[in-house]
Write a protein that holds these residues in place. Structure first.
Motif, PDB file in Angstrom:
ATOM      1  N   HIS A  40       0.836  -1.207   0.000  1.00 28.70           N
ATOM      2  CA  HIS A  40       0.000   0.000   0.000  1.00 28.70           C
ATOM      3  C   HIS A  40       0.867   1.251   0.000  1.00 28.70           C
ATOM      4  CE1 HIS A  40      -3.322   2.706   0.828  1.00 28.70           C
ATOM      5  NE2 HIS A  40      -2.637   3.188   1.862  1.00 28.70           N
ATOM      6  N   ASP A  41       1.926   1.255   0.796  1.00 31.01           N
ATOM      7  CA  ASP A  41       2.829   2.404   0.852  1.00 31.01           C
ATOM      8  C   ASP A  41       3.499   2.638  -0.494  1.00 31.01           C
ATOM      9  OD1 ASP A  41       2.219   2.784   3.490  1.00 31.01           O
ATOM     10  OD2 ASP A  41       3.998   1.740   4.260  1.00 31.01           O
ATOM     11  N   LEU A  42       3.869   1.553  -1.168  1.00 25.51           N
ATOM     12  CA  LEU A  42       4.523   1.671  -2.469  1.00 25.51           C
ATOM     13  C   LEU A  42       3.575   2.286  -3.497  1.00 25.51           C
ATOM     14  CD1 LEU A  42       6.943   1.101  -4.295  1.00 25.51           C
ATOM     15  CD2 LEU A  42       6.021  -1.194  -4.678  1.00 25.51           C
ATOM     16  N   ILE A  43       2.333   1.772  -3.537  1.00 20.06           N
ATOM     17  CA  ILE A  43       1.345   2.306  -4.474  1.00 20.06           C
ATOM     18  C   ILE A  43       1.070   3.780  -4.170  1.00 20.06           C
ATOM     19  CG2 ILE A  43      -1.053   2.143  -5.250  1.00 20.06           C
ATOM     20  CD1 ILE A  43       0.731  -0.055  -6.302  1.00 20.06           C
ATOM     21  N   GLU A  44       1.022   4.113  -2.889  1.00 24.46           N
ATOM     22  CA  GLU A  44       0.762   5.504  -2.487  1.00 24.46           C
ATOM     23  C   GLU A  44       1.886   6.423  -2.969  1.00 24.46           C
ATOM     24  OE1 GLU A  44      -0.012   8.040   1.629  1.00 24.46           O
ATOM     25  OE2 GLU A  44      -0.218   5.849   1.638  1.00 24.46           O
ATOM     26  N   LYS A  45       3.137   5.972  -2.840  1.00 27.57           N
ATOM     27  CA  LYS A  45       4.270   6.785  -3.291  1.00 27.57           C
ATOM     28  C   LYS A  45       4.249   6.970  -4.805  1.00 27.57           C
ATOM     29  CE  LYS A  45       7.657   5.947   0.378  1.00 27.57           C
ATOM     30  NZ  LYS A  45       9.004   5.410   0.698  1.00 27.57           N
ATOM     31  N   VAL A  46       3.938   5.887  -5.524  1.00 28.46           N
ATOM     32  CA  VAL A  46       3.891   5.972  -6.982  1.00 28.46           C
ATOM     33  C   VAL A  46       2.774   6.911  -7.425  1.00 28.46           C
ATOM     34  CG1 VAL A  46       3.457   4.678  -9.104  1.00 28.46           C
ATOM     35  CG2 VAL A  46       4.904   3.687  -7.320  1.00 28.46           C
ATOM     36  N   PHE A 102       1.089  12.276  -9.693  1.00 28.59           N
ATOM     37  CA  PHE A 102       0.456  13.590  -9.566  1.00 28.59           C
ATOM     38  C   PHE A 102       1.507  14.702  -9.652  1.00 28.59           C
ATOM     39  CE2 PHE A 102      -3.281  11.498  -7.412  1.00 28.59           C
ATOM     40  CZ  PHE A 102      -4.233  11.959  -8.309  1.00 28.59           C
ATOM     41  N   GLN A 103       2.652  14.499  -9.002  1.00 26.76           N
ATOM     42  CA  GLN A 103       3.719  15.499  -9.034  1.00 26.76           C
ATOM     43  C   GLN A 103       4.198  15.756 -10.460  1.00 26.76           C
ATOM     44  OE1 GLN A 103       6.547  13.695  -6.303  1.00 26.76           O
ATOM     45  NE2 GLN A 103       6.061  15.201  -4.722  1.00 26.76           N
ATOM     46  N   LEU A 104       4.426  14.669 -11.204  1.00 29.86           N
ATOM     47  CA  LEU A 104       4.911  14.818 -12.574  1.00 29.86           C
ATOM     48  C   LEU A 104       3.881  15.504 -13.463  1.00 29.86           C
ATOM     49  CD1 LEU A 104       6.682  11.368 -13.100  1.00 29.86           C
ATOM     50  CD2 LEU A 104       7.757  13.601 -12.778  1.00 29.86           C
ATOM     51  N   ALA A 105       2.596  15.224 -13.234  1.00 29.58           N
ATOM     52  CA  ALA A 105       1.543  15.883 -14.007  1.00 29.58           C
ATOM     53  C   ALA A 105       1.577  17.392 -13.792  1.00 29.58           C
ATOM     54  CB  ALA A 105       0.173  15.323 -13.611  1.00 29.58           C
ATOM     55  N   VAL A 106       1.700  17.804 -12.532  1.00 28.03           N
ATOM     56  CA  VAL A 106       1.739  19.232 -12.205  1.00 28.03           C
ATOM     57  C   VAL A 106       3.024  19.871 -12.734  1.00 28.03           C
ATOM     58  CG1 VAL A 106       1.853  20.895 -10.300  1.00 28.03           C
ATOM     59  CG2 VAL A 106       0.247  18.988 -10.186  1.00 28.03           C
ATOM     60  N   ILE A 107       4.145  19.174 -12.569  1.00 26.77           N
ATOM     61  CA  ILE A 107       5.431  19.723 -13.006  1.00 26.77           C
ATOM     62  C   ILE A 107       5.448  19.968 -14.513  1.00 26.77           C
ATOM     63  CG2 ILE A 107       7.847  19.083 -13.393  1.00 26.77           C
ATOM     64  CD1 ILE A 107       7.836  17.852 -10.595  1.00 26.77           C
ATOM     65  N   LEU A 108       5.016  18.985 -15.300  1.00 27.46           N
ATOM     66  CA  LEU A 108       5.059  19.131 -16.753  1.00 27.46           C
ATOM     67  C   LEU A 108       4.115  20.228 -17.234  1.00 27.46           C
ATOM     68  CD1 LEU A 108       5.279  15.401 -17.881  1.00 27.46           C
ATOM     69  CD2 LEU A 108       7.016  17.170 -18.187  1.00 27.46           C
ATOM     70  N   THR A 154      12.879  11.448  -2.676  1.00 23.99           N
ATOM     71  CA  THR A 154      13.910  10.687  -3.381  1.00 23.99           C
ATOM     72  C   THR A 154      13.431  10.287  -4.772  1.00 23.99           C
ATOM     73  OG1 THR A 154      14.701   9.798  -1.277  1.00 23.99           O
ATOM     74  CG2 THR A 154      15.368   8.628  -3.266  1.00 23.99           C
ATOM     75  N   GLU A 155      12.143   9.912  -4.864  1.00 28.72           N
ATOM     76  CA  GLU A 155      11.595   9.460  -6.142  1.00 28.72           C
ATOM     77  C   GLU A 155      11.612  10.589  -7.180  1.00 28.72           C
ATOM     78  OE1 GLU A 155      10.098   7.324  -2.672  1.00 28.72           O
ATOM     79  OE2 GLU A 155       9.787   9.406  -3.277  1.00 28.72           O
ATOM     80  N   LEU A 156      11.188  11.776  -6.766  1.00 25.34           N
ATOM     81  CA  LEU A 156      11.137  12.899  -7.693  1.00 25.34           C
ATOM     82  C   LEU A 156      12.546  13.351  -8.084  1.00 25.34           C
ATOM     83  CD1 LEU A 156       9.499  14.951  -9.246  1.00 25.34           C
ATOM     84  CD2 LEU A 156       9.413  16.396  -7.206  1.00 25.34           C
ATOM     85  N   TYR A 157      13.446  13.355  -7.129  1.00 25.20           N
ATOM     86  CA  TYR A 157      14.816  13.756  -7.431  1.00 25.20           C
ATOM     87  C   TYR A 157      15.461  12.769  -8.406  1.00 25.20           C
ATOM     88  CZ  TYR A 157      19.544  15.533  -6.769  1.00 25.20           C
ATOM     89  OH  TYR A 157      20.785  16.073  -6.980  1.00 25.20           O
TER      90      TYR A 157
END
Length: 421
Positions: A3-9, A14-20, A79-82
């Protein structure tokens, strides 16, 4: 766990959608209405939506979209976004390497080395001297000396990613000045590693920074870079033939990227930045049929991923960290500009470039970008510098990073040869 893994992904998606979306809006505004390079828009929106501004606002059902992690890391994003941003940086520099004229690179290797040495020595001395003079935070003795050395180290940094992006946008990547800047940035990276190694060793509890260890670090970094470049050039035709022999859809571009990632990972393991490895292998392959084969699909990857790198770089900037150190920060920022332009421009002037070309090279070496922020973050995490000196580093980084594209583009558009004769 799952569950934690899916939540992070999910959060990363969402972060990548906003960033792009934000990157393209910011870039469009800069390019269409302000007539400045779109990379500036990407950097600015990164600051705006980052963890020190709008990114910390709690969104119902999602939480803060870009909240800084609470693990005390040196980078204020997950860490994932970086990691995604570093992949984007590899794509940026691999593309820059493929588009660089290899013969031009070899031709200007000598001037580039002189430019890099001047671009490290001058800023380092200016940074150390100004810090000792201003004594930020009332520091005395060894803490002041180590802080001064670290400010000098931060000022030596050069973010080749910014300049490579600008030169690529205006199609001057393979110009004499462009090639010299990129080659100098490679040497600058090696010299910067040596400076950082010495300072971290001196400021550590055992004060270990003997000549032997520093020489070993330098030999590893320089040796790997030369081996990758020369070896890559020697076998480039065989690599090109092997990769272009694949007939499956997208196979060639996928394998080319795999090679870029491999070179980047090896570079990091030998003490160099990953982007230097990516640029070097791209440069080695630049004169092969493979480079021409992957040019179009690579640009599609480039336009989709590279903006992520610049937005995340903007997110590293904490405007609030600059409060209380504005005078010292302003002095350091001015010295950072003068020392890099003079330190890199003067050697260029004495190695075949005229005043126009030397000016372009000095400005091209100006942006400190994520390199300076990461160095400063290392100093902060190790207790070598305090938040005030870190704030100064942030201010200097923001000023030099935003100024460089604004000056560099007009300097090329006004025309004129950069070489004497």
């Amino acid at each position: 766990m799952e569950h934690d893994l899916i939540e992070k992904v999910t959060h990363l998606v969402f972060q990548l959608a906003v960033i792009l979306a934000a990157a393209k809006v910011g870039g469009e505004i800069c390019q269409r209405f302000l007539r400045v390079p779109p990379v500036l828009g990407e950097l600015v929106v990164g600051i705006i939506i980052g963890p020190f501004a709008l990114g910390q606002i709690d969104i119902p059902g999602l939480g803060p979209l870009f909240e800084a992690p609470h693990n005390g890391g040196t980078v204020p994003v997950s860490t994932e976004l970086y990691a995604v941003s570093q992949i984007a940086a590899i794509v940026l520099l691999f593309t820059a390497g493929l588009e660089t004229d290899l013969k031009q690179f070899i031709r200007y290797a000598g001037p580039a080395t002189a430019v890099a040495i001047g671009g490290v020595v001058f800023p380092f001395l200016f940074g150390v001297g100004a810090t000792l003079l201003f004594k930020p935070g009332g520091l005395e003795g060894a803490p002041l000396l180590y802080s001064a050395l670290f400010v000098g180290a931060v000022m030596t940094a050069t973010s080749v990613g910014i300049t490579a992006r600008v030169l690529n946008d205006i199609r001057r990547l393979d110009s004499a000045e462009g090639v010299t800047i990129l080659a100098a940035a490679v040497v600058d990276d090696v010299l910067g590693i040596l400076v950082l190694t010495i300072i971290v060793g001196l400021s550590g509890p055992d004060h270990s920074a003997d000549i032997g260890s520093v020489a070993l670090v330098g030999a590893k970094a320089i040796g790997f870079w030369l081996a990758l470049l020369v070896g890559g050039i020697l076998i480039s035709k065989y690599i090109s033939a092997a990769l272009t022999s694949f007939r499956g859809a997208g196979s060639t571009i996928a394998l080319a990227l795999a090679l870029a990632f491999l070179a980047a990972g090896l570079a990091e393991s030998f003490g160099l930045a990953m982007i230097i490895g990516a640029y070097t292998i791209g440069l080695a392959l630049s004169d092969t049929p493979l480079a021409r084969r992957v040019e179009e699909p690579m640009m599609s990857v480039y336009h989709a991923l590279v903006p992520v790198f610049f937005v995340v770089m903007g997110m590293l900037v904490d405007i609030t960290a600059m409060s209380g150190v504005l005078l010292f920060g302003a002095v350091i920022s001015i010295l950072a500009i003068v020392s890099k332009v003079v330190g890199s421009g003067l050697p260029a002037l004495f190695t075949g470039f005229n005043r126009i070309g030397s000016w372009r090279i000095g400005i091209g070496m100006l942006p400190r970008g994520e390199v300076a922020l990461i160095i400063a973050g290392i100093g902060l995490s190790r207790g070598i510098i305090g938040v005030d000196v870190f704030g100064v580093s942030v201010l200097m980084t923001v000023v030099t990073t935003l100024m460089a594209p604004l000056i560099l583009v007009p300097s090329f558009r006004r025309g004129g040869r950069g070489m004497r004769g």
